[in-house]
Design a protein around this motif. Structure first.
Motif, PDB file in Angstrom:
ATOM      1  N   PRO A 198       0.844  -1.199   0.000  1.00 47.84           N
ATOM      2  CA  PRO A 198       0.000   0.000   0.000  1.00 47.84           C
ATOM      3  C   PRO A 198       0.879   1.249   0.000  1.00 47.84           C
ATOM      4  CG  PRO A 198      -0.723  -1.567   1.666  1.00 47.84           C
ATOM      5  CD  PRO A 198       0.592  -2.075   1.159  1.00 47.84           C
ATOM      6  N   MET A 199       0.571   2.201  -0.852  1.00 46.38           N
ATOM      7  CA  MET A 199       1.408   3.393  -0.957  1.00 46.38           C
ATOM      8  C   MET A 199       0.547   4.647  -1.036  1.00 46.38           C
ATOM      9  SD  MET A 199       4.707   4.120  -3.413  1.00 46.38           S
ATOM     10  CE  MET A 199       3.763   4.443  -4.900  1.00 46.38           C
ATOM     11  N   PRO A 200      -0.031   5.072   0.085  1.00 45.59           N
ATOM     12  CA  PRO A 200      -0.813   6.307   0.094  1.00 45.59           C
ATOM     13  C   PRO A 200       0.103   7.515  -0.022  1.00 45.59           C
ATOM     14  CG  PRO A 200      -0.574   5.494   2.314  1.00 45.59           C
ATOM     15  CD  PRO A 200       0.043   4.447   1.414  1.00 45.59           C
ATOM     16  N   GLY A 201      -0.494   8.668  -0.185  1.00 46.08           N
ATOM     17  CA  GLY A 201       0.279   9.891  -0.251  1.00 46.08           C
ATOM     18  C   GLY A 201       0.770  10.317   1.122  1.00 46.08           C
ATOM     19  N   PRO A 202       1.657  11.314   1.162  1.00 47.40           N
ATOM     20  CA  PRO A 202       2.233  11.764   2.431  1.00 47.40           C
ATOM     21  C   PRO A 202       1.236  12.443   3.360  1.00 47.40           C
ATOM     22  CG  PRO A 202       2.871  13.239   0.645  1.00 47.40           C
ATOM     23  CD  PRO A 202       2.185  12.066   0.006  1.00 47.40           C
ATOM     24  N   GLU A 203       0.042  12.711   2.852  1.00 49.58           N
ATOM     25  CA  GLU A 203      -0.965  13.373   3.690  1.00 49.58           C
ATOM     26  C   GLU A 203      -1.324  12.549   4.922  1.00 49.58           C
ATOM     27  OE1 GLU A 203      -0.902  14.899  -0.317  1.00 49.58           O
ATOM     28  OE2 GLU A 203      -1.260  12.845   0.415  1.00 49.58           O
ATOM     29  N   VAL A 204      -1.270  11.214   4.805  1.00 46.89           N
ATOM     30  CA  VAL A 204      -1.619  10.388   5.971  1.00 46.89           C
ATOM     31  C   VAL A 204      -0.601  10.582   7.094  1.00 46.89           C
ATOM     32  CG1 VAL A 204      -2.852   8.660   4.621  1.00 46.89           C
ATOM     33  CG2 VAL A 204      -0.412   8.333   5.080  1.00 46.89           C
ATOM     34  N   VAL A 205       0.650  10.827   6.724  1.00 46.68           N
ATOM     35  CA  VAL A 205       1.681  11.068   7.736  1.00 46.68           C
ATOM     36  C   VAL A 205       1.518  12.463   8.327  1.00 46.68           C
ATOM     37  CG1 VAL A 205       4.139  10.937   8.257  1.00 46.68           C
ATOM     38  CG2 VAL A 205       3.198   9.590   6.364  1.00 46.68           C
ATOM     39  N   ALA A 206       1.188  13.423   7.475  1.00 42.00           N
ATOM     40  CA  ALA A 206       0.950  14.785   7.953  1.00 42.00           C
ATOM     41  C   ALA A 206      -0.183  14.812   8.970  1.00 42.00           C
ATOM     42  CB  ALA A 206       0.628  15.701   6.776  1.00 42.00           C
ATOM     43  N   GLN A 207      -1.228  14.057   8.697  1.00 40.99           N
ATOM     44  CA  GLN A 207      -2.354  13.995   9.631  1.00 40.99           C
ATOM     45  C   GLN A 207      -1.942  13.339  10.944  1.00 40.99           C
ATOM     46  OE1 GLN A 207      -5.258  11.947   7.253  1.00 40.99           O
ATOM     47  NE2 GLN A 207      -5.456  13.647   5.813  1.00 40.99           N
ATOM     48  N   ALA A 208      -1.049  12.349  10.864  1.00 39.59           N
ATOM     49  CA  ALA A 208      -0.565  11.713  12.085  1.00 39.59           C
ATOM     50  C   ALA A 208       0.267  12.677  12.918  1.00 39.59           C
ATOM     51  CB  ALA A 208       0.257  10.469  11.733  1.00 39.59           C
ATOM     52  N   ILE A 209       1.074  13.500  12.258  1.00 43.74           N
ATOM     53  CA  ILE A 209       1.865  14.504  12.978  1.00 43.74           C
ATOM     54  C   ILE A 209       0.939  15.480  13.692  1.00 43.74           C
ATOM     55  CG2 ILE A 209       3.434  16.468  12.670  1.00 43.74           C
ATOM     56  CD1 ILE A 209       4.720  14.868  10.337  1.00 43.74           C
ATOM     57  N   ALA A 210      -0.051  15.985  12.963  1.00 46.82           N
ATOM     58  CA  ALA A 210      -1.011  16.897  13.588  1.00 46.82           C
ATOM     59  C   ALA A 210      -1.775  16.199  14.706  1.00 46.82           C
ATOM     60  CB  ALA A 210      -1.984  17.430  12.538  1.00 46.82           C
ATOM     61  N   GLY A 211      -2.040  14.906  14.520  1.00 48.96           N
ATOM     62  CA  GLY A 211      -2.783  14.159  15.526  1.00 48.96           C
ATOM     63  C   GLY A 211      -2.039  14.034  16.840  1.00 48.96           C
ATOM     64  N   VAL A 212      -0.718  13.775  16.786  1.00 49.71           N
ATOM     65  CA  VAL A 212       0.016  13.641  18.052  1.00 49.71           C
ATOM     66  C   VAL A 212       0.197  14.987  18.733  1.00 49.71           C
ATOM     67  CG1 VAL A 212       1.215  11.538  17.360  1.00 49.71           C
ATOM     68  CG2 VAL A 212       2.331  13.749  16.981  1.00 49.71           C
ATOM     69  N   LEU A 213       0.134  16.083  17.963  1.00 52.56           N
ATOM     70  CA  LEU A 213       0.169  17.397  18.608  1.00 52.56           C
ATOM     71  C   LEU A 213      -1.125  17.653  19.374  1.00 52.56           C
ATOM     72  CD1 LEU A 213       1.865  19.686  15.920  1.00 52.56           C
ATOM     73  CD2 LEU A 213       2.897  18.480  17.856  1.00 52.56           C
ATOM     74  N   ALA A 214      -2.231  17.194  18.813  1.00 51.85           N
ATOM     75  CA  ALA A 214      -3.518  17.359  19.489  1.00 51.85           C
ATOM     76  C   ALA A 214      -3.664  16.399  20.657  1.00 51.85           C
ATOM     77  CB  ALA A 214      -4.660  17.149  18.484  1.00 51.85           C
ATOM     78  N   ARG A 215      -3.134  15.180  20.481  1.00 51.12           N
ATOM     79  CA  ARG A 215      -3.222  14.166  21.540  1.00 51.12           C
ATOM     80  C   ARG A 215      -1.898  13.423  21.591  1.00 51.12           C
ATOM     81  NH1 ARG A 215      -5.146   8.746  22.194  1.00 51.12           N
ATOM     82  NH2 ARG A 215      -5.696   8.562  19.981  1.00 51.12           N
ATOM     83  N   PRO A 216      -0.968  13.874  22.424  1.00 55.80           N
ATOM     84  CA  PRO A 216       0.382  13.293  22.445  1.00 55.80           C
ATOM     85  C   PRO A 216       0.364  11.788  22.700  1.00 55.80           C
ATOM     86  CG  PRO A 216       0.346  15.336  23.682  1.00 55.80           C
ATOM     87  CD  PRO A 216      -1.078  15.010  23.356  1.00 55.80           C
ATOM     88  N   ARG A 217       1.149  11.079  21.912  1.00 56.29           N
ATOM     89  CA  ARG A 217       1.312   9.637  22.068  1.00 56.29           C
ATOM     90  C   ARG A 217       2.776   9.267  21.869  1.00 56.29           C
ATOM     91  NH1 ARG A 217      -3.218   8.213  17.845  1.00 56.29           N
ATOM     92  NH2 ARG A 217      -2.877  10.423  17.439  1.00 56.29           N
ATOM     93  N   ARG A 218       3.139   8.094  22.373  1.00 56.30           N
ATOM     94  CA  ARG A 218       4.531   7.643  22.292  1.00 56.30           C
ATOM     95  C   ARG A 218       4.944   7.414  20.848  1.00 56.30           C
ATOM     96  NH1 ARG A 218       7.064   2.339  22.604  1.00 56.30           N
ATOM     97  NH2 ARG A 218       9.058   2.407  23.728  1.00 56.30           N
TER      98      ARG A 218
END
Length: 252
Positions: A198-218
């Motif tokens: 599976p090779m999605p675009g980099p947007e999924v990683v960008a959303q994950a970065i924003a997600g950990v800023l909203a809810r910090p995770r390890r």
């Protein structure tokens, strides 16, 4: 919306560019760092024509003087750095790493620069009791696949997990985002393209970065399917022959 100041490295393309759009849309102020100044300025003009909320600092993160200048410029414009996203990364593009004289640069950019920038921004965060370090690693830092690149990303993860414990209770969060195989300039010529992953675009990683800023995770691994990949290192009797077979074929 938040106006926290985010220093983002590797911002000119791929995951970094996608993160620029995602974080800007969420209201963050941005310091965009990368070597390709023209791309950074295009992004900044598009996102913030006024130049007050998004600034550009051309920077080779492997250069200690450039790192210091980057942090200094961010502080001069925004007063403080609330978030550091260590996203800059390079690979060798295939082939035997020991035949490439430039292999140390992978460690300098991917690991050393992340540690050095963290050391520069961390003291004020600890003093304020607030801040966030986000390090972009890789599934190649969970499953050893590509020599020096995997070494650098294993190092990023180990550094991040240790730092998280060192800062426990300080108010400063540390998170790792580990992308699997996503569509970027770095992966365009990869042999992994032939595996049908599976090779999605980099947007999924960008959303994950924003997600950990909203809810910090390890650590967050994206796409989710790649969470299963980490199990491979626990089963070397299966993973070693499978991964090694790909390298044997490439050496022929």
């Amino acid at each position: 919306m938040s106006r926290s100041a985010v220093l983002l490295t590797g911002a000119s393309s791929g995951i970094g560019e996608a993160a620029t759009y995602e974080l800007s849309a969420r209201g963050y102020a941005l310091v965009l760092a990368a070597r390709r100044e023209d791309r950074l300025r295009r992004l900044a003009r598009e996102l913030d024509p006024s130049g007050s909320r998004v600034i550009v600092v051309p920077c080779d993160v492997a250069d200690p003087a450039a790192r210091e200048a980057l942090v200094r410029a961010a502080l001069e414009h925004f007063g403080q750095i609330d978030v550091l996203v260590n996203n800059a990364g390079v690979g060798l593009g295939g082939g035997a790493w020991w035949k490439d004289p430039d292999w140390p640069r992978v460690l300098h950019v991917n690991l050393e620069a992340a540690m050095a920038l963290t050391a520069l921004v961390l003291p004020p965060m600890v003093e304020r009791g607030q801040g966030h370090i986000v390090n972009v690693a890789s599934v190649a830092g969970q499953v050893a696949t590509e020599g020096v690149y995997s070494a650098s990303k294993f190092g990023v993860r180990g550094f991040s997990f240790a730092l998280r414990r060192e800062l426990w209770g300080s108010g400063v969060a540390v998170s790792v985002v580990s992308p699997g195989f996503v569509r970027t300039e770095m992966t365009a010529g990869s042999r992994l393209n032939k595996l049908g992953l599976p090779m999605p675009g980099p947007e999924v990683v960008a959303q994950a970065i924003a997600g950990v800023l909203a809810r910090p995770r390890r650590e967050v691994t994206v796409p989710r399917l790649y969470r299963l990949a980490a199990l491979a290192e626990a089963l070397p009797a299966l993973s070693d022959p499978l991964i090694a077979r790909g390298y044997s074929a490439r050496r022929r």
